[in-house]
Design a protein around this motif. Structure first.
Motif, short mmCIF file in Angstrom:
data_model
loop_
_atom_site.label_atom_id
_atom_site.label_comp_id
_atom_site.label_asym_id
_atom_site.label_seq_id
_atom_site.Cartn_x
_atom_site.Cartn_y
_atom_site.Cartn_z
N TRP B 70 0.84 -1.20 0.00
CA TRP B 70 0.00 0.00 0.00
C TRP B 70 0.87 1.25 0.00
O TRP B 70 0.47 2.29 -0.51
CB TRP B 70 -0.96 0.00 1.19
CG TRP B 70 -2.14 -0.89 0.95
CD1 TRP B 70 -2.43 -2.05 1.60
CD2 TRP B 70 -3.18 -0.72 -0.02
NE1 TRP B 70 -3.58 -2.60 1.10
CE2 TRP B 70 -4.06 -1.82 0.11
CE3 TRP B 70 -3.44 0.25 -0.99
CZ2 TRP B 70 -5.19 -1.97 -0.69
CZ3 TRP B 70 -4.58 0.10 -1.79
CH2 TRP B 70 -5.43 -1.00 -1.63
N ASN B 75 -1.65 -0.03 -7.77
CA ASN B 75 -2.91 -0.77 -7.78
C ASN B 75 -3.36 -1.04 -9.21
O ASN B 75 -3.71 -0.12 -9.94
CB ASN B 75 -3.95 0.06 -7.03
CG ASN B 75 -5.18 -0.74 -6.69
OD1 ASN B 75 -5.50 -1.72 -7.36
ND2 ASN B 75 -5.89 -0.34 -5.65
N THR B 77 -5.86 -3.21 -10.26
CA THR B 77 -7.16 -3.85 -10.46
C THR B 77 -7.94 -3.25 -11.63
O THR B 77 -8.45 -3.96 -12.48
CB THR B 77 -8.02 -3.73 -9.18
OG1 THR B 77 -7.19 -3.94 -8.07
CG2 THR B 77 -9.14 -4.73 -9.21
N TRP B 78 -8.03 -1.92 -11.64
CA TRP B 78 -8.87 -1.31 -12.67
C TRP B 78 -8.27 -1.53 -14.06
O TRP B 78 -9.00 -1.79 -15.02
CB TRP B 78 -9.06 0.18 -12.40
CG TRP B 78 -9.95 0.82 -13.40
CD1 TRP B 78 -9.57 1.55 -14.49
CD2 TRP B 78 -11.38 0.72 -13.47
NE1 TRP B 78 -10.67 1.92 -15.22
CE2 TRP B 78 -11.79 1.43 -14.61
CE3 TRP B 78 -12.34 0.10 -12.66
CZ2 TRP B 78 -13.14 1.54 -14.97
CZ3 TRP B 78 -13.69 0.21 -13.02
CH2 TRP B 78 -14.06 0.92 -14.15
N TYR B 81 -9.15 -5.01 -15.11
CA TYR B 81 -10.59 -5.09 -15.38
C TYR B 81 -10.92 -4.42 -16.71
O TYR B 81 -11.68 -4.93 -17.53
CB TYR B 81 -11.35 -4.41 -14.24
CG TYR B 81 -12.83 -4.23 -14.46
CD1 TYR B 81 -13.70 -5.29 -14.34
CD2 TYR B 81 -13.34 -2.97 -14.78
CE1 TYR B 81 -15.06 -5.12 -14.54
CE2 TYR B 81 -14.70 -2.79 -14.98
CZ TYR B 81 -15.56 -3.86 -14.85
OH TYR B 81 -16.89 -3.68 -15.04
N TYR B 155 -6.99 -6.72 -6.76
CA TYR B 155 -8.07 -7.53 -6.20
C TYR B 155 -8.62 -8.43 -7.29
O TYR B 155 -8.63 -8.06 -8.46
CB TYR B 155 -9.19 -6.63 -5.68
CG TYR B 155 -8.87 -5.92 -4.39
CD1 TYR B 155 -8.99 -6.59 -3.18
CD2 TYR B 155 -8.46 -4.60 -4.38
CE1 TYR B 155 -8.71 -5.95 -1.99
CE2 TYR B 155 -8.18 -3.95 -3.19
CZ TYR B 155 -8.31 -4.63 -1.99
OH TYR B 155 -8.04 -4.00 -0.81
N ARG B 158 -13.89 -11.54 -7.95
CA ARG B 158 -14.99 -11.64 -6.98
C ARG B 158 -15.09 -10.38 -6.14
O ARG B 158 -16.15 -10.05 -5.62
CB ARG B 158 -14.82 -12.86 -6.09
CG ARG B 158 -13.63 -12.78 -5.19
CD ARG B 158 -13.40 -14.03 -4.37
NE ARG B 158 -12.23 -13.86 -3.53
CZ ARG B 158 -12.26 -13.28 -2.34
NH1 ARG B 158 -13.39 -12.84 -1.85
NH2 ARG B 158 -11.16 -13.14 -1.65
N ASN B 159 -13.96 -9.65 -6.01
CA ASN B 159 -13.99 -8.41 -5.24
C ASN B 159 -14.48 -7.23 -6.06
O ASN B 159 -14.92 -6.23 -5.51
CB ASN B 159 -12.58 -8.11 -4.71
CG ASN B 159 -12.44 -8.55 -3.27
OD1 ASN B 159 -13.30 -8.25 -2.45
ND2 ASN B 159 -11.39 -9.26 -2.97
N MET B 160 -14.38 -7.34 -7.36
CA MET B 160 -14.77 -6.24 -8.25
C MET B 160 -16.24 -6.39 -8.63
O MET B 160 -16.97 -5.40 -8.69
CB MET B 160 -13.91 -6.32 -9.50
CG MET B 160 -14.08 -5.16 -10.43
SD MET B 160 -13.12 -3.79 -9.80
CE MET B 160 -13.70 -2.48 -10.84
N MET B 161 -16.66 -7.61 -8.91
CA MET B 161 -18.01 -7.83 -9.42
C MET B 161 -18.71 -8.89 -8.59
O MET B 161 -19.01 -9.97 -9.08
CB MET B 161 -17.92 -8.30 -10.88
CG MET B 161 -17.09 -7.41 -11.76
SD MET B 161 -17.01 -7.99 -13.46
CE MET B 161 -15.73 -9.22 -13.34
N PRO B 162 -18.96 -8.59 -7.33
CA PRO B 162 -19.47 -9.64 -6.44
C PRO B 162 -20.81 -10.22 -6.90
O PRO B 162 -21.11 -11.37 -6.63
CB PRO B 162 -19.61 -8.94 -5.09
CG PRO B 162 -19.65 -7.49 -5.40
CD PRO B 162 -18.83 -7.31 -6.63
N LEU B 164 -21.89 -10.53 -10.06
CA LEU B 164 -21.80 -11.27 -11.31
C LEU B 164 -20.89 -12.48 -11.14
O LEU B 164 -21.23 -13.59 -11.50
CB LEU B 164 -21.25 -10.37 -12.42
CG LEU B 164 -22.11 -9.14 -12.69
CD1 LEU B 164 -21.42 -8.19 -13.64
CD2 LEU B 164 -23.45 -9.56 -13.26
N ASN B 186 -6.19 -10.90 0.15
CA ASN B 186 -7.06 -10.67 -1.02
C ASN B 186 -6.49 -9.69 -2.03
O ASN B 186 -6.99 -9.56 -3.13
CB ASN B 186 -8.47 -10.26 -0.58
CG ASN B 186 -8.46 -9.01 0.26
OD1 ASN B 186 -7.41 -8.39 0.46
ND2 ASN B 186 -9.63 -8.62 0.73
#
Lengths: 582, 278
Positions: B70, B75, B77-78, B81, B155, B158-162, B164, B186
Motif C-alpha cells: 500500500w 494498484n 485492479t482497474w 478489469y 483484487y 470476486r472483489n470487483m463484481m461480487p 456477477l 485478497n
C-alpha cells in the motif's frame, strides 16, 4: 514563443532594404504570433476523467456494487471513470486523512442526532484530516445554520434543522443514497436478552443473560481492523464496532437515542454550563485512579492532539465536532467538573459520549510521531498514530490478548462501577468476551450455526439475508439503523466545487432501483442523511427523490435528459464526451 | 473449524498420494528407494533447506507485505478489469453445481495433491535431478511471487463484481475461506501462484513423461484444471493466470540452469537427464 523575433515596436531605421524587409516581416509575423499565443495559451478543455474510491467486495460488497453503478451512469453521460478499490484502512486514509479522491462511495457512521453534520460539513474543518469535513465543503450560510442548531433546543432546533437539511439537499456536498437495514445472526441457547440495546453500542453486549455455566461471549466479526489497532482516535481503523466502548468508558452513554449517565453519576445543564459529577472511586485497568483531571485532559487532547505543543492546534480525526463544543472546563475537586459549552442541552449531553482516556498514558503521546528519515505531517502525533496495544481504559472489560487478524479477547474488569451494589446499570455478565475475526458473512453465520460463535457482531451483508435460516437455537436480529451509504464529492477539486454539477450527478442515481438491485430491498432510499425522526416533511421519500429526482425510471437513465442537465449547469459536450476545465 | 478443514485435507491428499504411488511409482522403484533413500536424501537436502527457509520467510513476510504494497501503491485492479473485462463472466456462464463442486475440489485438494505427489514420485527415482529441479522451481515461485505481490496490488474478480462473479467456493463451502485466508491476502492475485505452481508441476511432468508417463497424463490436465478453477471460482483474472504461466516457465528454466550449475552432490554425470532416469 516570441523569442528570436524582434520586438514589434522596433522601427526600421537603417536604409538598407534587407533590414527593412526583415523588420517588415517581423511586424507582419508579430500579429500572427499574438494570435497563435491567444489560441495556444487557452488551456485545452479535456474530457472529465474521475476516479471513484471505494472498498472491494471483501470490505463492502454493497459499496463496490454502488461504485460500479455510479461509474456506469457517469460513463453514460460522457465522463471517463475508473474505480480505485482500497482496503478498509487505506480507503479511510485516502478519504479522511489525505483527501485523495474525486468521488467516493461508502458508508457513513451517521448518528441518531443530526448534530454530526456540524462535524461533517462545517467549513472551518475543510483543511483538517478526519471525519471532520472530508468533502472540503464550505458554505457560510450552512455554517450559520450548523452553529445555530447546536445552541438551540426543542422546536426551535427542529425548525433550524429543517432549514439546514433543505439547504443540504439543494447543495449536495455529498449525495445520500440509502439507509441499509442492520441484521445480525445470534444464538439464543446460550444468551438471552439480544436486542434490548443496540448491538453496535456497548450496552448491546452488557446485561445479556447467560445460561448456566456460560462465562464466555464469542462474536464472529467480519472486520479484522479491531485486531490490528485499538486506538479510539485513529480514524482509519474505527467505524461502527462497539468493542472499544467496552474498554473505554464515557461520561454518558446512548440508549435508543437518549443520553444516560454512565461514568458521570449525574449532570445538570443551565444555559451553556454543564455541571458534571463523576462516580467515586473509579479506576483504570492499570489500577490508577480516574478523576476529573483525566476528563479535563481528554477533552483537551481531543481539541489538540499536541496539547498546545505545536505551532497551531492539531485536532485528532475523531470526535472533533463534539470536542469543539467545549469552550472551557473548570475542574472542581476530584469528582466535579464544569463545562462551558457552545451548545444547547441536546448537543451538550452528546458531548459527554466521548471515550475518557487516562492522562498518565496519553500525555506522553502528544509528541509528533517519528519515523527515522521521513518527514511527518503536522498533527501526526503518537496519540493518533499508535496502535494502542494494550489499551488502558476504565470500561467494563479490559484488554486480554489479541492475534492480528484472528481475535481480540477482552476480560471482565471486576472493579467496574456497574458491578457495585446500588448502581443500576447493565454490567458485564460474562468473564470473557472473545471477538473472533471471520472473513465473510457466510462463514460467520456458519460459525453461529455450529455453535462456534454467539453473534455475528458486524452488520451482515444484505445478499445473505434471503438465505438466513433461523433454527431453534438461532435467530435473526434486526436493529435500528442510522448509517447511510453516500456518494462523497471532493469539493476541493473541479468540477465538484460546483453545486450545479453535484446536483446533476445526484440526479443520475436511481436510489429506489439501487436499493432493490444492490441491497435486495434491505435498505431505505433517502434524500437526507438523518434518521426518519429528524427528516423534514419536504424531504421525506415519496416514491422518488424529493431533492434530486432521477433522470429516468426503473434504473434506466434517460441519457438525453441527463446530458441536458449537465449542459444546463454550464458544461459542454464534444463528441459525446463531457468537457470540463480543471 | 480450521483444524477440521486441515485434517480433511491431509486425509484426502494422503489417500490420493498412496493411490498415486501404487499406480505411478510402482513396486520396483519403491524397493530401490528403500535401499538408496539415504543418499537421495543427502542430495536433496540443500535445496530442501533453502525451500524451507523461503517458506518460513514467506509466512513472516506475508504479514508485512500488504502494508508495504500500500505504501508503494501500485494498484492494477482497474487496469486489469478494463483490459479483460468480461472474460470471467463468460467463463462463469457455464456454471453448474457439478462444475462448482469439481473446481472447488480441484482448487483445494487437487492443487495440494499436485504439489505434494511429484515430491514423492521424484524421490523414488535414482536420479535426484528432477527432484532437485522441482524443489528449486518451487522455491523460485515463492520468491518471485512474493516480489510481485509486494509491488502489485490487485483484487480478484470476486472483489470487483461480487454480484456477477459469485465467489462460488466461499459461498457454497464457507469453511474453505478459513483455509485459504491463512495463505492468501485478497490483494495478492497477480500473478496466480496457484497457476504458476501447478504449471511448474505440469511442465516438469511433461519433461519426465518417459519415466512417468501415467503421471504426465494426470498432472497436465490437473494443472490446467487448477488454472481454470482459479478463474471459474472468481478468484483470479485471466491476466493473473497468464502471468502465473509465464512465472512457471521462468522458474522451470531457471531451475534447470541453477541445478545444472550448482549441483553440490550431482554424482550422476548426465548430459541428458532423461536418458539415465530409468
Amino acid at each position: 514563443m516570441t523569442d528570436g523575433t524582434p520586438a514589434p515596436s522596433e522601427r526600421p531605421r537603417s536604409r538598407r532594404a534587407v533590414l527593412a524587409g526583415t523588420a517588415g516581416l517581423a511586424v507582419a509575423t508579430s500579429g500572427c504570433v499574438r494570435q497563435v499565443r491567444t489560441v495556444v495559451n487557452r488551456e485545452a478543455v479535456d474530457q472529465l476523467s474521475v476516479t471513484i474510491v471505494t472498498l472491494p467486495a471483501d470490505g463492502d460488497r454493497e459499496g463496490i456494487r454502488l461504485a460500479r453503478e455510479v461509474a456506469a451512469v457517469l460513463e453514460a453521460v460522457g465522463v471517463d471513470v475508473s474505480i480505485d478499490m482500497r482496503s478498509n484502512e487505506e480507503f479511510l486514509r485516502a478519504v479522511l486523512i489525505n483527501h485523495e479522491f474525486d468521488l467516493y462511495v461508502g458508508r457513513h457512521p451517521g448518528s441518531t442526532d443530526p448534530d454530526f453534520l456540524y462535524e461533517a460539513l462545517h467549513s472551518v474543518y475543510a483543511e483538517e484530516s478526519g471525519w471532520q469535513n472530508p468533502f472540503g465543503y464550505a458554505n457560510l450560510q450552512l455554517d450559520d445554520l450548523l452553529e445555530a442548531q447546536r445552541r438551540a433546543d426543542g422546536e426551535e432546533r427542529e425548525a433550524i434543522l429543517a432549514e439546514l437539511l433543505e439547504e443540504l439537499a439543494r447543495e449536495q456536498p455529498f449525495a445520500p443514497i440509502c439507509v441499509p437495514e442492520e441484521h445480525r445472526f445470534v444464538r439464543t441457547d446460550r444468551f438471552d436478552g439480544w436486542g434490548e440495546a443496540h448491538p453496535s453500542t456497548r450496552l448491546g453486549y452488557l446485561d445479556l443473560e447467560p445460561g448456566d455455566d456460560v462465562d464466555r461471549l464469542r462474536t464472529a466479526h467480519t472486520d479484522a481492523r479491531i485486531s490490528e489497532n485499538l486506538n479510539p482516535l485513529t480514524a482509519e481503523y474505527r467505524d461502527y464496532e462497539p468493542f472499544l466502548e467496552l474498554v473505554y468508558d464515557s461520561l454518558a452513554t446512548e440508549r435508543d437515542g437518549e443520553i444516560e449517565p454512565w461514568l458521570a453519576e449525574d449532570w445538570a445543564y443551565d444555559d451553556g454550563t454543564l455541571r458534571v459529577r463523576l462516580r467515586e472511586d473509579c479506576r483504570f485497568h492499570d489500577d490508577e485512579p480516574l478523576d476529573s483531571g483525566d476528563v479535563e485532559f481528554t477533552y483537551r487532547l481531543l481539541q489538540d492532539s499536541e496539547l498546545g505543543g505545536g505551532e497551531s492546534s492539531s485536532p485528532p480525526p475523531r470526535y472533533r465536532g463534539l470536542a469543539a463544543a467545549v469552550e472551557a472546563i473548570d475542574v472542581d475537586g476530584d469528582l466535579d467538573l464544569e463545562f462551558e459549552l457552545e451548545a444547547g442541552e441536546a448537543v451538550a449531553e452528546r458531548v459527554l459520549t466521548v471515550p475518557i482516556l487516562p492522562e498518565h498514558v496519553w500525555s506522553e503521546r502528544a509528541a509528533p510521531a517519528t519515523v527515522r528519515g521521513v518527514s511527518v505531517a503536522q498533527g501526526a502525533t503518537e496519540a493518533v498514530t499508535t496502535d494502542n496495544v494494550p489499551p488502558i481504559g476504565s470500561g467494563p472489560f479490559r484488554f486480554g490478548s489479541r492475534t492480528e487478524r484472528e481475535h481480540v479477547t477482552l476480560e471482565r474488569f471486576d472493579d467496574h462501577f456497574t458491578r457495585r451494589e446500588g448502581v443500576d446499570l447493565p454490567e458485564a455478565s460474562v468473564e470473557e468476551l472473545r471477538v473472533g475475526i471471520d472473513p465473510r458473512s457466510t462463514s460467520a453465520i456458519e460459525l453461529v450455526n455450529t455453535d462456534g460463535a454467539d453473534i455475528t457482531s458486524a452488520i451482515l451483508e444484505t445478499y445473505v439475508l434471503d438465505d438466513l435460516e433461523p433454527a431453534q437455537e438461532t435467530m435473526s436480529l434486526e436493529s435500528p439503523s442510522w448509517t447511510f451509504y453516500h456518494l462523497g464529492f471532493n469539493t476541493r477539486r473541479a468540477p465538484f466545487a460546483n453545486a450545479r454539477f453535484r446536483r446533476a450527478v445526484a440526479g443520475l442515481l436511481d436510489k429506489d432501483w439501487l436499493v432493490d438491485d444492490v441491497f435486495h430491498g434491505y435498505a431505505e432510499p433517502t434524500a437526507t442523511p438523518v434518521t426518519e425522526e429528524w427528516t423534514p416533511e419536504g424531504l421525506a421519500w415519496n416514491g422518488e427523490d424529493p431533492a434530486t429526482p432521477f433522470f429516468g425510471s426503473d434504473g434506466d437513465l434517460d441519457v438525453e435528459a441527463a446530458r441536458e442537465a449537465f449542459e444546463d449547469a454550464g458544461f459542454s459536450y464534444d463528441d459525446g464526451a463531457l468537457r470540463v476545465r480543471r | 473449524m480450521l483444524v477440521q478443514v486441515l485434517l480433511q485435507l491431509a486425509v484426502v491428499v494422503s489417500l490420493l498420494t498412496l493411490a498415486g504411488i501404487a499406480v505411478v511409482v510402482g513396486r520396483y522403484r519403491l524397493r530401490d528407494t528403500r535401499r538408496e533413500w539415504a543418499s537421495r536424501l543427502r542430495a536433496a537436502t540443500p535445496i530442501t533447506v533453502v525451500l524451507a527457509v523461503v517458506l518460513l520467510a514467506n509466512s513472516v513476510a506475508r504479514q508485512v507485505v500488504p502494508d508495504l504494497s500500500w505504501m508503494i501503491g501500485w494498484n492494477l485492479t482497474w487496469a486489469i478489469y478494463d483490459l479483460e473485462g468480461q472474460f470471467i463472466l463468460w467463463l462463469q456462464s457455464f456454471e453448474t453445481p457439478a462444475l462448482t463442486a469439481f473446481f472447488s475440489f480441484v482448487y483445494i485438494y487437487g492443487y495440494v495433491f499436485l504439489l505434494v505427489f511429484p515430491v514423492v514420485a521424484y524421490f523414488a527415482l535414482s536420479n535426484t535431478r528432477p527432484l532437485r529441479e522441482l524443489l528449486t522451481a518451487y522455491t523460485l515461485n515463492y520468491v518471485l511471487g512474493l516480489v510481485l505481490y509486494t509491488f502489485v496490488i490487485a483484487y480478484g474478480p470476486r472483489n470487483m463484481m461480487p454480484e456477477l462473479v459469485d465467489a462460488l467456493m466461499y459461498d457454497t463451502y464457507p469453511r474453505y475461506q478459513h483455509l485459504t485466508r491463512q495463505v492468501n491476502r485478497n490483494t495478492n492475485v497477480f500473478p496466480s501462484l496457484h497457476t504458476s505452481l501447478a504449471a511448474t508441476v505440469g511442465v516438469l511432468a511433461y519433461q519426465t513423461r518417459e519415466v512417468y508417463p501415467r503421471w504426465a497424463i494426470v498432472a497436465v490436465p490437473l494443472a490446467i484444471s487448477v488454472a481454470i478453477s482459479t478463474m471459474y471460482l472468481g478468484i483470479h483474472w485471466a491476466i493473473d493466470v497468464v502471468a502465473g504461466i509465464v512465472l512457471a516457465y521462468v522458474c522451470v528454466k531457471l531451475a534447470g540452469v541453477l541445478v545444472g550449475r550448482w549441483a553440490i552432490s550431482d554424482r550422476f554425470d548426465v548430459g541428458n537427464p532423461l536418458s539415465r532416469l530409468r
